[in-house]
Design a protein around this motif. Structure first.
Motif, PDB file in Angstrom:
ATOM      1  N   CYS A  79       0.853  -1.113  -0.385  1.00 54.84           N
ATOM      2  CA  CYS A  79       0.058   0.077  -0.079  1.00 54.84           C
ATOM      3  C   CYS A  79       0.817   1.203   0.265  1.00 54.84           C
ATOM      4  O   CYS A  79       0.683   1.916  -0.764  1.00 54.84           O
ATOM      5  CB  CYS A  79      -0.800   0.235   1.114  1.00 54.84           C
ATOM      6  N   GLY A  80       2.054   1.073   0.851  1.00 63.81           N
ATOM      7  CA  GLY A  80       2.722   2.275   1.343  1.00 63.81           C
ATOM      8  C   GLY A  80       3.516   2.816  -0.661  1.00 63.81           C
ATOM      9  O   GLY A  80       3.277   4.232  -0.729  1.00 63.81           O
ATOM     10  N   ARG A  81       3.637   1.341  -0.854  1.00 64.28           N
ATOM     11  CA  ARG A  81       4.564   1.716  -2.162  1.00 64.28           C
ATOM     12  C   ARG A  81       3.549   2.408  -3.746  1.00 64.28           C
ATOM     13  O   ARG A  81       3.871   2.974  -4.389  1.00 64.28           O
ATOM     14  CB  ARG A  81       5.339   0.069  -3.207  1.00 64.28           C
ATOM     15  N   GLN A  82       2.125   1.792  -3.456  1.00 60.75           N
ATOM     16  CA  GLN A  82       1.445   2.280  -4.278  1.00 60.75           C
ATOM     17  C   GLN A  82       0.598   3.879  -4.278  1.00 60.75           C
ATOM     18  O   GLN A  82       0.715   4.218  -5.084  1.00 60.75           O
ATOM     19  CB  GLN A  82      -0.334   1.477  -4.083  1.00 60.75           C
ATOM     20  N   LEU A  83       1.191   4.717  -2.689  1.00 59.49           N
ATOM     21  CA  LEU A  83       0.418   5.447  -2.415  1.00 59.49           C
ATOM     22  C   LEU A  83       1.963   6.798  -2.950  1.00 59.49           C
ATOM     23  O   LEU A  83       1.094   6.973  -3.809  1.00 59.49           O
ATOM     24  CB  LEU A  83       1.256   5.703  -0.622  1.00 59.49           C
ATOM     25  N   LYS A  84       3.422   5.947  -3.382  1.00 59.19           N
ATOM     26  CA  LYS A  84       4.337   6.872  -3.873  1.00 59.19           C
ATOM     27  C   LYS A  84       3.990   6.486  -5.607  1.00 59.19           C
ATOM     28  O   LYS A  84       4.124   7.896  -5.399  1.00 59.19           O
ATOM     29  CB  LYS A  84       5.563   5.933  -3.507  1.00 59.19           C
ATOM     30  N   ARG A  85       3.625   5.391  -5.713  1.00 61.19           N
ATOM     31  CA  ARG A  85       2.944   5.371  -7.270  1.00 61.19           C
ATOM     32  C   ARG A  85       2.014   6.536  -7.410  1.00 61.19           C
ATOM     33  O   ARG A  85       1.918   7.726  -8.114  1.00 61.19           O
ATOM     34  CB  ARG A  85       2.557   4.515  -7.649  1.00 61.19           C
ATOM     35  N   PHE A  86       1.266   6.883  -6.794  1.00 57.66           N
ATOM     36  CA  PHE A  86      -0.116   7.497  -7.336  1.00 57.66           C
ATOM     37  C   PHE A  86       0.929   9.486  -6.718  1.00 57.66           C
ATOM     38  O   PHE A  86       0.527  10.064  -7.735  1.00 57.66           O
ATOM     39  CB  PHE A  86      -1.197   7.300  -5.789  1.00 57.66           C
ATOM     40  N   ALA A  87       1.190   9.632  -5.764  1.00 58.61           N
ATOM     41  CA  ALA A  87       1.848  11.068  -5.710  1.00 58.61           C
ATOM     42  C   ALA A  87       3.370  11.171  -6.831  1.00 58.61           C
ATOM     43  O   ALA A  87       3.131  12.359  -6.995  1.00 58.61           O
ATOM     44  CB  ALA A  87       3.036  10.707  -4.520  1.00 58.61           C
ATOM     45  N   ASN A  88       3.566   9.876  -7.120  1.00 60.49           N
ATOM     46  CA  ASN A  88       4.441  10.441  -8.774  1.00 60.49           C
ATOM     47  C   ASN A  88       3.711  10.820  -9.529  1.00 60.49           C
ATOM     48  O   ASN A  88       4.199  10.145 -11.216  1.00 60.49           O
ATOM     49  CB  ASN A  88       5.856   9.383  -8.975  1.00 60.49           C
ATOM     50  N   GLY A  89       2.509  10.581 -10.004  1.00 58.87           N
ATOM     51  CA  GLY A  89       1.169  11.011 -10.938  1.00 58.87           C
ATOM     52  C   GLY A  89       1.508   9.613 -11.925  1.00 58.87           C
ATOM     53  O   GLY A  89       0.579  10.083 -12.964  1.00 58.87           O
ATOM     54  N   GLU A  90       1.932   8.473 -11.053  1.00 63.12           N
ATOM     55  CA  GLU A  90       1.658   7.288 -11.455  1.00 63.12           C
ATOM     56  C   GLU A  90      -0.033   6.338 -11.244  1.00 63.12           C
ATOM     57  O   GLU A  90      -0.485   6.875 -10.561  1.00 63.12           O
ATOM     58  CB  GLU A  90       1.793   6.304 -11.478  1.00 63.12           C
ATOM     59  N   THR A  91      -0.811   5.917 -12.210  1.00 67.30           N
ATOM     60  CA  THR A  91      -2.049   5.196 -12.217  1.00 67.30           C
ATOM     61  C   THR A  91      -2.503   3.725 -13.112  1.00 67.30           C
ATOM     62  O   THR A  91      -2.448   3.673 -14.025  1.00 67.30           O
ATOM     63  CB  THR A  91      -3.073   6.093 -12.417  1.00 67.30           C
ATOM     64  N   PRO A  92      -1.052   3.281 -12.741  1.00 71.90           N
ATOM     65  CA  PRO A  92      -0.668   1.700 -13.123  1.00 71.90           C
ATOM     66  C   PRO A  92      -1.975   0.683 -13.505  1.00 71.90           C
ATOM     67  O   PRO A  92      -2.274  -0.285 -13.844  1.00 71.90           O
ATOM     68  CB  PRO A  92       0.541   1.049 -12.282  1.00 71.90           C
ATOM     69  N   HIS A  93      -2.255   0.484 -12.577  1.00 71.53           N
ATOM     70  CA  HIS A  93      -4.084   0.014 -12.038  1.00 71.53           C
ATOM     71  C   HIS A  93      -5.358   0.947 -12.355  1.00 71.53           C
ATOM     72  O   HIS A  93      -5.412   2.281 -11.456  1.00 71.53           O
ATOM     73  CB  HIS A  93      -4.163  -0.349 -10.814  1.00 71.53           C
ATOM     74  N   GLY A  94      -6.533   0.315 -12.246  1.00 73.70           N
ATOM     75  CA  GLY A  94      -7.938   1.034 -13.355  1.00 73.70           C
ATOM     76  C   GLY A  94      -8.495   0.695 -11.835  1.00 73.70           C
ATOM     77  O   GLY A  94      -8.001  -0.440 -10.561  1.00 73.70           O
ATOM     78  N   HIS A  95      -9.377   1.420 -11.534  1.00 73.04           N
ATOM     79  CA  HIS A  95     -10.652   1.072  -9.678  1.00 73.04           C
ATOM     80  C   HIS A  95     -11.047  -0.617  -9.554  1.00 73.04           C
ATOM     81  O   HIS A  95     -10.718  -0.901  -8.248  1.00 73.04           O
ATOM     82  CB  HIS A  95     -11.738   2.025 -10.532  1.00 73.04           C
ATOM     83  N   VAL A  96     -11.099  -1.186 -10.937  1.00 76.37           N
ATOM     84  CA  VAL A  96     -11.504  -2.374 -10.409  1.00 76.37           C
ATOM     85  C   VAL A  96     -10.464  -2.915  -9.952  1.00 76.37           C
ATOM     86  O   VAL A  96     -10.836  -4.048  -9.093  1.00 76.37           O
ATOM     87  CB  VAL A  96     -11.497  -2.938 -11.677  1.00 76.37           C
ATOM     88  N   PHE A  97      -9.103  -3.351 -10.442  1.00 70.66           N
ATOM     89  CA  PHE A  97      -7.666  -3.347  -9.726  1.00 70.66           C
ATOM     90  C   PHE A  97      -7.786  -3.336  -8.235  1.00 70.66           C
ATOM     91  O   PHE A  97      -7.853  -4.184  -7.555  1.00 70.66           O
ATOM     92  CB  PHE A  97      -6.295  -3.557  -9.772  1.00 70.66           C
ATOM     93  N   PHE A  98      -8.035  -2.438  -8.161  1.00 72.00           N
ATOM     94  CA  PHE A  98      -7.592  -2.013  -5.878  1.00 72.00           C
ATOM     95  C   PHE A  98      -9.739  -2.513  -5.487  1.00 72.00           C
ATOM     96  O   PHE A  98      -9.451  -2.250  -4.861  1.00 72.00           O
ATOM     97  CB  PHE A  98      -7.700  -0.559  -6.557  1.00 72.00           C
ATOM     98  N   ARG A  99     -10.323  -2.622  -6.292  1.00 72.84           N
ATOM     99  CA  ARG A  99     -11.920  -2.600  -5.831  1.00 72.84           C
ATOM    100  C   ARG A  99     -11.357  -4.407  -5.119  1.00 72.84           C
ATOM    101  O   ARG A  99     -11.816  -4.490  -4.076  1.00 72.84           O
ATOM    102  CB  ARG A  99     -13.264  -3.426  -6.789  1.00 72.84           C
ATOM    103  N   TRP A 100     -10.368  -5.179  -6.277  1.00 66.10           N
ATOM    104  CA  TRP A 100     -10.413  -5.991  -5.199  1.00 66.10           C
ATOM    105  C   TRP A 100      -9.028  -6.082  -4.598  1.00 66.10           C
ATOM    106  O   TRP A 100      -9.011  -7.148  -3.230  1.00 66.10           O
ATOM    107  CB  TRP A 100      -9.528  -7.375  -6.553  1.00 66.10           C
ATOM    108  N   PHE A 101      -7.946  -4.999  -4.724  1.00 64.53           N
ATOM    109  CA  PHE A 101      -6.758  -4.506  -3.948  1.00 64.53           C
ATOM    110  C   PHE A 101      -7.492  -4.519  -1.686  1.00 64.53           C
ATOM    111  O   PHE A 101      -7.100  -4.955  -1.501  1.00 64.53           O
ATOM    112  CB  PHE A 101      -5.964  -3.940  -4.527  1.00 64.53           C
ATOM    113  N   ASN A 102      -8.310  -3.833  -2.488  1.00 63.51           N
ATOM    114  CA  ASN A 102      -9.101  -3.473  -0.993  1.00 63.51           C
ATOM    115  C   ASN A 102     -10.076  -5.109  -0.076  1.00 63.51           C
ATOM    116  O   ASN A 102      -9.879  -4.855   1.126  1.00 63.51           O
ATOM    117  CB  ASN A 102     -10.274  -2.717  -1.574  1.00 63.51           C
ATOM    118  N   GLU A 103     -10.141  -5.716  -0.879  1.00 54.70           N
ATOM    119  CA  GLU A 103     -10.666  -7.066   0.079  1.00 54.70           C
ATOM    120  C   GLU A 103      -9.749  -7.701   0.984  1.00 54.70           C
ATOM    121  O   GLU A 103      -9.968  -9.079   0.844  1.00 54.70           O
ATOM    122  CB  GLU A 103     -11.755  -8.541  -1.084  1.00 54.70           C
ATOM    123  N   ILE A 104      -8.320  -7.713  -0.437  1.00 53.08           N
ATOM    124  CA  ILE A 104      -7.324  -8.653   0.794  1.00 53.08           C
ATOM    125  C   ILE A 104      -7.191  -8.826   2.221  1.00 53.08           C
ATOM    126  O   ILE A 104      -7.342  -9.278   3.035  1.00 53.08           O
ATOM    127  CB  ILE A 104      -6.074  -8.093   0.122  1.00 53.08           C
TER     128      ILE A 104
END
Length: 142
Positions: free
Chosen positions: A100-125
């Protein structure tokens, strides 16, 4: 009495940590769906404050209080199979926390490597980890 205080504080820290583990990936869903720069910047601020201000301190408190509980009776805890399984789940959950921390940094750098559907599944872990850990601690199946 010390045991009960450590246990109560450990449970409180775990609840706070899981609140963040549930909410941060949900913010990632909304962040991935955002289309304007102002929204993206707002999500970056929210994500950073949640991660640094709530999740990291809660993780540290959870670990220190858990270590304190084990230190009170290490012979008992380390002889229990359920504790080994719980500690394995906790280590994997710490890995998820850092992902999650790495993903936060990717968003902060302007990257969006995955779509919202990926994160909906990621949210269930974290739900899977919560179920496993609570069952292991309460039921103690082995």
């Amino acid at each position: 009495m010390l045991y009960l205080w450590l246990k109560a504080l450990h449970i409180i820290a775990v609840v706070c940590w899981f609140a963040g583990l549930f909410y941060l990936p949900r913010l990632f869903v909304y962040h991935a769906m955002s289309e304007d720069q102002i929204s993206r910047e707002r999500f970056c601020i929210m994500e950073r404050k949640l991660y640094r201000g709530i999740m990291n301190p809660s993780l540290i408190a959870t670990l220190l209080l858990g270590i304190g509980l084990i230190a009170l009776n290490p012979g008992y805890y380390f002889s229990q199979g359920w504790m080994h399984a719980k500690l394995t789940a906790v280590l994997l959950l710490i890995g998820y926390h850092h992902v999650c921390g790495r993903q936060l940094k990717r968003f902060a750098n302007g990257e969006t490597p995955h779509g919202h559907v990926f994160f909906r599944w990621f949210n269930e872990i974290p739900v899977v980890f919560l179920l496993a850990i609570v069952i292991l601690v309460v039921v103690r199946p082995f």
